[in-house]
Design an enzyme around this catalytic site. Structure first.
Site, short mmCIF file in Angstrom:
data_model
loop_
_atom_site.label_atom_id
_atom_site.label_comp_id
_atom_site.label_asym_id
_atom_site.label_seq_id
_atom_site.Cartn_x
_atom_site.Cartn_y
_atom_site.Cartn_z
N SER A 132 0.84 -1.21 0.00
CA SER A 132 0.00 0.00 0.00
C SER A 132 0.86 1.24 0.00
O SER A 132 1.98 1.24 0.55
CB SER A 132 -0.85 -0.03 1.27
OG SER A 132 -1.45 1.22 1.49
N TYR A 156 -1.66 -1.17 10.92
CA TYR A 156 -1.96 -1.67 9.57
C TYR A 156 -0.78 -1.40 8.64
O TYR A 156 -0.28 -2.31 7.95
CB TYR A 156 -3.24 -1.02 9.01
CG TYR A 156 -3.41 -1.26 7.52
CD1 TYR A 156 -3.69 -2.53 7.04
CD2 TYR A 156 -3.25 -0.22 6.59
CE1 TYR A 156 -3.82 -2.77 5.67
CE2 TYR A 156 -3.38 -0.45 5.22
CZ TYR A 156 -3.65 -1.72 4.77
OH TYR A 156 -3.77 -1.95 3.42
N LYS A 160 2.19 -3.89 6.52
CA LYS A 160 2.58 -3.84 5.10
C LYS A 160 4.10 -3.65 4.98
O LYS A 160 4.77 -4.30 4.18
CB LYS A 160 1.84 -2.71 4.37
CG LYS A 160 0.34 -2.97 4.24
CD LYS A 160 0.05 -4.21 3.41
CE LYS A 160 -1.40 -4.63 3.46
NZ LYS A 160 -1.67 -5.93 2.86
P1 NAD Z 1 -11.03 -6.71 1.38
O1 NAD Z 1 -11.25 -6.68 2.86
O2 NAD Z 1 -12.20 -6.46 0.50
O3 NAD Z 1 -10.38 -8.11 0.95
C1 NAD Z 1 -9.56 -8.86 1.78
C2 NAD Z 1 -10.11 -10.29 1.82
O4 NAD Z 1 -9.26 -11.09 2.62
C3 NAD Z 1 -11.52 -10.37 2.43
O5 NAD Z 1 -12.35 -11.09 1.56
C4 NAD Z 1 -11.29 -11.13 3.74
O6 NAD Z 1 -12.42 -11.92 4.08
C5 NAD Z 1 -10.06 -11.94 3.42
N1 NAD Z 1 -9.24 -12.33 4.57
C6 NAD Z 1 -8.69 -11.54 5.53
N2 NAD Z 1 -7.99 -12.27 6.39
C7 NAD Z 1 -8.07 -13.56 5.96
C8 NAD Z 1 -7.55 -14.78 6.43
N3 NAD Z 1 -6.79 -14.84 7.53
N4 NAD Z 1 -7.82 -15.91 5.75
C9 NAD Z 1 -8.58 -15.88 4.62
N5 NAD Z 1 -9.11 -14.74 4.13
C10 NAD Z 1 -8.86 -13.60 4.81
O7 NAD Z 1 -9.86 -5.69 1.06
P2 NAD Z 1 -9.31 -5.14 -0.34
O8 NAD Z 1 -9.58 -3.69 -0.38
O9 NAD Z 1 -9.76 -5.99 -1.45
O10 NAD Z 1 -7.75 -5.31 -0.08
C11 NAD Z 1 -7.00 -6.41 -0.58
C12 NAD Z 1 -5.55 -6.24 -0.20
O11 NAD Z 1 -5.06 -5.00 -0.71
C13 NAD Z 1 -5.29 -6.19 1.30
O12 NAD Z 1 -4.06 -6.83 1.56
C14 NAD Z 1 -5.17 -4.70 1.60
O13 NAD Z 1 -4.39 -4.45 2.74
C15 NAD Z 1 -4.49 -4.22 0.32
N6 NAD Z 1 -4.71 -2.80 0.03
C16 NAD Z 1 -5.99 -2.32 -0.06
C17 NAD Z 1 -6.20 -0.97 -0.32
C18 NAD Z 1 -7.58 -0.40 -0.40
O14 NAD Z 1 -7.72 0.82 -0.27
N7 NAD Z 1 -8.64 -1.17 -0.63
C19 NAD Z 1 -5.11 -0.13 -0.51
C20 NAD Z 1 -3.82 -0.65 -0.43
C21 NAD Z 1 -3.64 -2.00 -0.15
C1 UD1 Z 2 -6.73 5.15 3.30
C2 UD1 Z 2 -6.01 4.47 4.43
C3 UD1 Z 2 -4.58 4.16 4.02
C4 UD1 Z 2 -4.54 3.37 2.72
C5 UD1 Z 2 -5.22 4.21 1.66
C6 UD1 Z 2 -5.20 3.49 0.32
C7 UD1 Z 2 -7.12 5.44 6.39
C8 UD1 Z 2 -6.97 6.36 7.56
N1 UD1 Z 2 -6.03 5.35 5.59
O1 UD1 Z 2 -6.23 6.46 3.31
O2 UD1 Z 2 -3.96 3.39 5.01
O3 UD1 Z 2 -3.22 3.14 2.33
O4 UD1 Z 2 -6.58 4.44 2.09
O5 UD1 Z 2 -6.40 2.96 0.01
O6 UD1 Z 2 -8.12 4.75 6.23
N2 UD1 Z 2 -12.25 11.78 3.50
C9 UD1 Z 2 -13.26 12.67 3.83
N3 UD1 Z 2 -14.42 12.16 4.33
C10 UD1 Z 2 -14.62 10.82 4.52
C11 UD1 Z 2 -13.58 9.92 4.16
C12 UD1 Z 2 -12.39 10.44 3.65
O7 UD1 Z 2 -13.11 13.87 3.67
O8 UD1 Z 2 -15.70 10.42 5.00
C13 UD1 Z 2 -11.00 12.31 2.91
C14 UD1 Z 2 -9.74 11.99 3.69
O9 UD1 Z 2 -9.50 12.95 4.66
C15 UD1 Z 2 -8.69 11.98 2.55
C16 UD1 Z 2 -9.47 11.48 1.33
O10 UD1 Z 2 -10.85 11.70 1.64
O11 UD1 Z 2 -8.25 13.29 2.29
C17 UD1 Z 2 -9.27 10.02 1.04
O12 UD1 Z 2 -9.54 9.25 2.20
P1 UD1 Z 2 -9.56 7.66 2.19
O13 UD1 Z 2 -10.45 7.17 1.10
O14 UD1 Z 2 -9.86 7.19 3.58
O15 UD1 Z 2 -8.07 7.25 1.76
P2 UD1 Z 2 -6.66 7.64 2.44
O16 UD1 Z 2 -6.77 8.76 3.36
O17 UD1 Z 2 -5.70 7.82 1.32
#
Ligand code: NAD
Ligand code: UD1
Length: 345
Positions: A132, A156, A160
């Site tokens: 991330s 969190y 990572k």
């Molecule tokens: P998500 O929660 O939708 O997907 C994660 C999945 O993993 C879920 O279906 C959950 O049930 C499963 N899971 C968690 N722990 C488990 C375990 N111990 N065994 C089996 N299954 C398990 O999240 P996402 O947004 O799809 O994220 C996927 C990956 O990308 C994660 O590693 C997250 O940290 C990373 N990531 C997400 C974002 C984001 O903003 N969505 C940003 C950067 C990185």
């Molecule tokens: C989130 C995660 C970060 C992750 C990143 C990538 C948090 C605190 N951080 O951060 O760890 O790596 O996503 O997916 O969850 N905002 C509002 N109102 C809201 C929600 C958000 O104004 O109700 C603003 C926030 O202040 C920010 C922007 O929207 O400026 C984006 O927020 P968000 O979607 O939570 O993403 P990140 O802050 O980048």
């Protein structure tokens, strides 16, 4: 390599993995998923079958359980055997990670370790790891390049950062390992079919799912966290990336691992930052209704601006994001408006 290599997706029922599942199938891969549904719904599986027109090979269970992972390798045998793993499974709520740090360390690091151990047991060494942009903490320079200083500001983010280090250490000791570390910026949007998308439980933490729930009438207004940042309109700026572009980045990363047999770390972002206000306005256009806003104090731990330099992903993977902010909003809205209750709709 078989004609249709089988890829194991951990956390396969989740938001990013489910879109990646479809992208991999489209690219000719066979997919096997594993998930314990701790943050997802089994109802995604019939929808993947419906959109992809293929059977969904799936094992239900926790990736920390070695028996579950061994079962995955066994189930994959008639599919040609697992060729590589994409490890998505993790807990991802920043606030919750501060309240329950040990649960995050256990699930995210314990899960990663168990996955690597199972891969080694079965002689598979190609891994894609979901990292991330959070590993950059408060960026010193924008856009962010992969060689920027790394720091984590919450458990969190630490999972990572430590996960990345663990994998670098593994590769340094044993040349059989090839790891693609993908640092995602802000994934948003949904599959254009409108059948799968992000389905957060409870109050969404992230901006676009929150805006989507305001637009559909579930919540009265968006709280804009801070309008006094050093950004063009004072609100936070982020690099939103369409989840289908992100999914295609995983296909490109796997192709790189297979062809080059070497590790890499890349940003997956668009390179373009948008403010909270710009995103809310674009969503309003997509939904055909204005998104009511209320200005609120800054959220603890937020940075003013964060966007990627995506040049390295283009140079190494030949990948770049092609979908713009309007596509992200239109596709999110199609999913949200036709599935107001998410996968339980
Ligand atoms: P998500 O929660 O939708 O997907 C994660 C999945 O993993 C879920 O279906 C959950 O049930 C499963 N899971 C968690 N722990 C488990 C375990 N111990 N065994 C089996 N299954 C398990 O999240 P996402 O947004 O799809 O994220 C996927 C990956 O990308 C994660 O590693 C997250 O940290 C990373 N990531 C997400 C974002 C984001 O903003 N969505 C940003 C950067 C990185
Ligand atoms: C989130 C995660 C970060 C992750 C990143 C990538 C948090 C605190 N951080 O951060 O760890 O790596 O996503 O997916 O969850 N905002 C509002 N109102 C809201 C929600 C958000 O104004 O109700 C603003 C926030 O202040 C920010 C922007 O929207 O400026 C984006 O927020 P968000 O979607 O939570 O993403 P990140 O802050 O980048």
């Amino acid at each position: 390599m078989t004609a249709s290599p089988c890829i194991l997706l951990t956390g396969a029922a989740g938001y990013i993995a489910s879109h990646t599942w479809l992208a991999l199938q489209e690219a000719g891969f066979t997919v096997l998923g594993v998930d314990n549904f701790v943050n997802s719904s089994p109802n995604v599986l019939p929808r993947l079958r419906e959109i992809g027109g293929q059977p969904t090979h799936f094992v239900e269970g926790d990736v920390r359980d070695p028996a579950v992972l061994d079962r995955c390798f066994e189930v994959a045998r008639p599919l040609g055997g697992i060729r590589a793993v994409v490890h998505f499974a993790a807990l991802k709520a920043v606030g919750e990670s501060v309240e329950r740090p040990l649960d995050y360390f256990e699930n995210n690091l314990g899960g990663l370790l168990a996955v690597c151990q199972a891969m080694q047991r079965h002689g598979v060494f190609d891994l894609v790891f979901s990292s991330s942009a959070t590993v950059y903490g408060e960026p010193e320079r924008l856009p962010i390049t992969e060689d920027a200083p790394l720091r984590a500001t919450n458990p969190y983010g630490q999972t990572k950062l430590l996960g990345e280090e663990l994998l670098r250490g593994l590769g340094a000791c044993d040349a059989r390992w090839h790891v693609a570390t993908l640092r995602y910026f802000n994934p948003v949007g949904a599959h254009p079919s409108g059948r799968i998308g992000e389905d957060p439980r409870g109050v969404p933490n992230n901006l676009m799912p929150y805006v989507a729930q305001v637009a559909v009438g579930k919540r009265p207004h968006l709280n804009v966290f801070g309008n006094d940042y050093d950004t063009p309109d004072g609100t936070g700026v982020r690099d939103y990336i369409h989840v289908c572009d992100l999914a295609e980045g995983h296909v490109a990363a796997l192709r790189y691992l297979f062809a080059q047999q070497r590790s890499l770390t890349v940003n997956l972002g668009t390179g373009q930052g948008y403010s909270v206000l710009q995103l809310a306005q674009a969503y309003g256009r997509a939904a055909g209704r204005e998104v009511p806003l209320v200005f609120a104090p800054r959220r603890a731990g937020d940075v003013a601006a964060c966007y990627a330099d995506p040049a390295q992903a283009h140079a190494l993977l030949g990948w770049r994001a092609t979908r713009g902010l309007d596509d992200m909003c239109v596709d999110s809205w199609r999913w949200q408006s036709t599935n107001p209750g998410g996968f339980d709709s």
